[in-house]
Design an enzyme around this catalytic site. Sequence first.
Site, PDB file in Angstrom:
ATOM      1  N   HIS A  78     -11.471  -7.130   4.230  1.00 39.20           N
ATOM      2  CA  HIS A  78     -12.283  -8.214   4.796  1.00 39.20           C
ATOM      3  C   HIS A  78     -13.535  -8.409   3.958  1.00 39.20           C
ATOM      4  O   HIS A  78     -14.488  -9.033   4.382  1.00 39.20           O
ATOM      5  CB  HIS A  78     -12.711  -7.888   6.222  1.00 39.20           C
ATOM      6  CG  HIS A  78     -11.619  -7.356   7.075  1.00 39.20           C
ATOM      7  ND1 HIS A  78     -11.407  -6.018   7.266  1.00 39.20           N
ATOM      8  CD2 HIS A  78     -10.654  -8.000   7.768  1.00 39.20           C
ATOM      9  CE1 HIS A  78     -10.364  -5.854   8.059  1.00 39.20           C
ATOM     10  NE2 HIS A  78      -9.884  -7.029   8.375  1.00 39.20           N
TER      11      HIS A  78
ATOM     12  N   HIS B 125     -18.000 -12.269  11.914  1.00 37.28           N
ATOM     13  CA  HIS B 125     -18.964 -12.406  13.010  1.00 37.28           C
ATOM     14  C   HIS B 125     -19.112 -13.861  13.477  1.00 37.28           C
ATOM     15  O   HIS B 125     -19.154 -14.124  14.680  1.00 37.28           O
ATOM     16  CB  HIS B 125     -20.319 -11.834  12.605  1.00 37.28           C
ATOM     17  CG  HIS B 125     -21.276 -11.734  13.757  1.00 37.28           C
ATOM     18  ND1 HIS B 125     -21.103 -10.827  14.772  1.00 37.28           N
ATOM     19  CD2 HIS B 125     -22.385 -12.448  14.070  1.00 37.28           C
ATOM     20  CE1 HIS B 125     -22.066 -10.978  15.660  1.00 37.28           C
ATOM     21  NE2 HIS B 125     -22.866 -11.959  15.257  1.00 37.28           N
ATOM     22  N   GLY B 126     -19.175 -14.787  12.522  1.00 40.22           N
ATOM     23  CA  GLY B 126     -19.346 -16.187  12.902  1.00 40.22           C
ATOM     24  C   GLY B 126     -18.166 -16.690  13.717  1.00 40.22           C
ATOM     25  O   GLY B 126     -18.328 -17.273  14.798  1.00 40.22           O
ATOM     26  N   ILE B 127     -16.964 -16.446  13.201  1.00 40.14           N
ATOM     27  CA  ILE B 127     -15.753 -16.886  13.904  1.00 40.14           C
ATOM     28  C   ILE B 127     -15.625 -16.217  15.256  1.00 40.14           C
ATOM     29  O   ILE B 127     -15.336 -16.854  16.268  1.00 40.14           O
ATOM     30  CB  ILE B 127     -14.503 -16.577  13.047  1.00 40.14           C
ATOM     31  CG1 ILE B 127     -14.451 -17.516  11.855  1.00 40.14           C
ATOM     32  CG2 ILE B 127     -13.239 -16.673  13.879  1.00 40.14           C
ATOM     33  CD1 ILE B 127     -13.300 -17.220  10.927  1.00 40.14           C
ATOM     34  N   GLY B 128     -15.877 -14.922  15.290  1.00 38.23           N
ATOM     35  CA  GLY B 128     -15.733 -14.177  16.534  1.00 38.23           C
ATOM     36  C   GLY B 128     -16.726 -14.661  17.588  1.00 38.23           C
ATOM     37  O   GLY B 128     -16.371 -14.861  18.757  1.00 38.23           O
TER      38      GLY B 128
ATOM     39  N   SER C  71     -18.275  -7.384  18.440  1.00 30.97           N
ATOM     40  CA  SER C  71     -19.240  -8.248  19.119  1.00 30.97           C
ATOM     41  C   SER C  71     -18.650  -8.790  20.414  1.00 30.97           C
ATOM     42  O   SER C  71     -19.366  -8.933  21.407  1.00 30.97           O
ATOM     43  CB  SER C  71     -19.673  -9.393  18.199  1.00 30.97           C
ATOM     44  OG  SER C  71     -18.607 -10.275  17.973  1.00 30.97           O
TER      45      SER C  71
ATOM     46  N   GLY D 203     -21.408   1.113  22.164  1.00 24.92           N
ATOM     47  CA  GLY D 203     -21.343   1.001  20.701  1.00 24.92           C
ATOM     48  C   GLY D 203     -21.799   2.264  20.005  1.00 24.92           C
ATOM     49  O   GLY D 203     -21.492   2.471  18.833  1.00 24.92           O
TER      50      GLY D 203
ATOM     51  N   ASP E 194     -28.766  -7.771   9.867  1.00 23.93           N
ATOM     52  CA  ASP E 194     -27.462  -7.531  10.470  1.00 23.93           C
ATOM     53  C   ASP E 194     -27.041  -8.801  11.208  1.00 23.93           C
ATOM     54  O   ASP E 194     -27.853  -9.442  11.887  1.00 23.93           O
ATOM     55  CB  ASP E 194     -27.551  -6.363  11.451  1.00 23.93           C
ATOM     56  CG  ASP E 194     -26.240  -6.170  12.189  1.00 23.93           C
ATOM     57  OD1 ASP E 194     -25.257  -5.789  11.550  1.00 23.93           O
ATOM     58  OD2 ASP E 194     -26.202  -6.460  13.409  1.00 23.93           O
TER      59      ASP E 194
END
Lengths: 575, 575
Positions: free
Chosen positions: B217, B399-402, B443, B484, B554
């Site tokens: 990734h 992160h953006g897509i999720g 996330s 987490g 982050d």
Amino acid sequence: MTRLHNDPAAFADEALEGFVAAHRRWVRPVPGGVVRATAKTPGRVAVVIGGGSGHYPAFSGLVGQGLAHGAAVGNVFASPSAQQIRGVAKAAQAGGGVLLMYGNYAGDVLHFGQAAERLNGEGIPTRTFAVTDDISSAGPDEAHKRRGIAGDLPVFKAASAAAEQGSTLDEVARIAAHANDRTRSFGIAFSGCTLPGADHPLFTVPEGRMAVGLGIHGEPGIGEEPVPTADEAAELLVTTLLKELPDGIGTPHGQRAAVILNGLGSVKYEELFVVYRRVAQLLDEAGVTAVDPEVGELVTSFDMAGISLTLTWLDDTLEALWTAPADTPAYRKGAVPEAAAADEESYEAEEGPEAYTASEESRRAAATALDALRLLKETVDTHADELGRIDAVAGDGDHGIGMQRGSTGAYEAALEACELGAGARSLLTAAGDAWADKGGGTSGALWGIVLRALGDALGDTERPTPASVAHGVLRASDGVRRTGGAEVGDKTMVDVLVPFAETLGQQVDAGAELTAAWDAAATAAERSARDTAHLLPKMGRARPHAEKSLGTPDAGAHSLALIVRAVHGALATCQ
Amino acid sequence: MTRLHNDPAAFADEALEGFVAAHRRWVRPVPGGVVRATAKTPGRVAVVIGGGSGHYPAFSGLVGQGLAHGAAVGNVFASPSAQQIRGVAKAAQAGGGVLLMYGNYAGDVLHFGQAAERLNGEGIPTRTFAVTDDISSAGPDEAHKRRGIAGDLPVFKAASAAAEQGSTLDEVARIAAHANDRTRSFGIAFSGCTLPGADHPLFTVPEGRMAVGLGIHGEPGIGEEPVPTADEAAELLVTTLLKELPDGIGTPHGQRAAVILNGLGSVKYEELFVVYRRVAQLLDEAGVTAVDPEVGELVTSFDMAGISLTLTWLDDTLEALWTAPADTPAYRKGAVPEAAAADEESYEAEEGPEAYTASEESRRAAATALDALRLLKETVDTHADELGRIDAVAGDGDHGIGMQRGSTGAYEAALEACELGAGARSLLTAAGDAWADKGGGTSGALWGIVLRALGDALGDTERPTPASVAHGVLRASDGVRRTGGAEVGDKTMVDVLVPFAETLGQQVDAGAELTAAWDAAATAAERSARDTAHLLPKMGRARPHAEKSLGTPDAGAHSLALIVRAVHGALATCQ
């Protein structure tokens, strides 16, 4: 792009070596390619497939039970030579005859045809079959001119499964023709591939655009449109294929079809599945049942970004053959019967003579020919990239690589023959055979004919004269026209070879020295090469957008013009 | 790049739909993924694998006899949600318990862990196993922190074959651990992939350079070098793997190993074979026997250009499991026993309530929460590309897509709950569950916890007060830290969530209005997000080149800071 290679010239050979190392359970290497690792069934027809490298799993990945008995593996994007095909066929054949199968490209047609001729001459009944599934490459009225793409697989498989069931050679050939008649493919592409060692793509599609019907070697397509959505792509492919049903099928409704959604290299699996989702819906809406669909990479073009859809309209016979088990490195279906491993056989390449008989005069002529072949090779090396680029305009871009492999092979064979005392004929014959074998493609076959014709005219005993050289060139010209089927004006090497041969003959007849005559003939050849640029090609592989090549010389004509000029140097030195 | 898609947000779902349409012989769809199409053997352990989309044939392509019983299929590069995993496991299980298997990524560990907890709670004995084969992602002393890449296949296969033979859940889990202990992978890459709908690559490697150990990734690798020859690439891969033998193997000489040379997407077959040629030579020289080698695309990353080599050092047990037959869409070996098709079962997603009970005051609070979720979703939509880019520096770029999928799912679930008369708790709980389910990844799980905690604090009857909101945020903060495992200073969203929660609590305790308190807390969160940029990450997936992220915030912290600022608007409007 293609990044991982060693010497780019060794790429295809090394890939084959690695392929064999990874798949010993299925295949074993023989001169020219691979054959099944399983024992033969005596009397069975052998199906031998083949083509250029760069299309894996076509062709070597399709060798194994239920599919091909052997594959002749050519260089990158170049047909295997007749010698390679013959080698694989002899290793694969089991007494029932051989069907040679390949995609319909000029070089393949030439080499597989020559191989069949030689095999039949050696008592092995052999037939040939060229797959013509790509409907974008010629209209329905010229279906025999179409290229072969992913439809190779169902046609190969139908014939191979028939052979596996014990059908005769004639029956297997009939099945191949029947499957081909009922197989249609149509493709779209977004970017071309970069060949090993090249630093830019062989062909390109403008960013954000889609080429419709673009060939897998970059042969021009039939149009250009914006990149579609996945659903739009599916709709274009399905509706186009449903418009051209085979004879005897009036409506798709109620039909059954083998379906292949093929990825060409870098359109990846999830994208293919998104497209296939809509393909399946559309086929369903049209009343077509998809039988054993395949969604994946089956005929590739390195990392080319593109997809094609293939439909084979099944009848009971074809459905049984399509669904029959198969077990090959890249294609496995159902359970094949257990089979013993083949006995360890040694497949040695045929050796040349250990020494040649020739007159001293002919040996001196052979030394001049060797010098000419060295200059020829150097000229090709210098211009290889340029030749590839020119060829990519209306052809498959393999001309530079093929000429380089061929001229290098010819020079090396000539050098060896020279050291063994060959005269002019023997040296040129060895060089011609090596060119055809190593170069592959149409140009390999034709250059093999040129060198052989020259050698025949010069012989191994006489001192060459301007007349015998001019005679040899004329015979070479005749041989190329006859074999290739091209005439002056078709935009092929014939446009250059014929005026060169004629001018040389006229000059020599008029009493010119050979170097002066050659110089005049080279000038005529160069003029013709320039003129060629303004013509439309009429020959060779399907060229639906041939007008794109207006203004570009034919690669074969261009390279020949460069070569006759370079060879002039060898003649000038020795005369 | 990835070109063929419809709505990029629907890509993974549509790919799964097309995959199922093409492979009905092997798989059937269930909520969350796919299970085998063949009938279950009662009492057998079910092996359920899974992970994000974009890695085909991992994971859905590996479902079938001899391999997995089911696969949970997440969104692009995002873990499936616990709910999805649970759905697949319930459909796949046959009474012998379930082993959940996945690559070792934070999001997967979280979601598969939560799924196992719920399944065990429902009386289905379930264990989890994370594959850790990528030796470039952590040192041998921290092998448990390593990522899972192409070594997934031999580890999944060993466990699955053991399950197929009737082993108990404990035995299957032990085999998985044993196979993983003996499996090592190492990879190189030349370019990153472009996600569906994106207009530039998720990550890049400079032209002419090779990233050593780059994650699939885009997680940073351990070095960068010029692009090697194929032989040099083979030498790097083999010598690196031979340096780290598993415990109990003193020398490679005389050992037997499963060998996988994996292509990540656009390094094509012939290139892989050229590399494998040298791999085979080097293993042979080292005295290692390659057993059933695989050369092809087995764990991909869309059109990423890269390769990895995997060795599983075999003992008799592992060799029998590796060579056992398998029949899946993408992996077939030998002949599996004939199996009946499974009965048509209907796998329905579980339904939510038809109406909610809540006080009018809580319904008004729920309307405010819905408005906040809308603002949240819009903020994420606006910043999705930026969040992906930031995440790609030291993470996997999802992160953006999720966040987009999660926040959209949460808003839609909240809207539905609101229409059914939900109070604040029910609305936020539905939103949190939807976020975890649709968003996937770490996330997704953590945001699910945040919304649930807020809902629990607000209830379905009381009028929310500044104190109850502050209390809910504090509980959310505690829940995220606990689940987490991160603390302030680890460069995660905790760095922002904790000061936000603390400032909010302090302000409210000091008598501030909620909007004013929120404003002050948002300012503290923003300051912390900026400060985060200067820290080294200590948590999450293996980040051997974490220093590359120095100066970059982050992604989780950054998105949280953006969101708390946006939500302030919703509070300001309604108060």
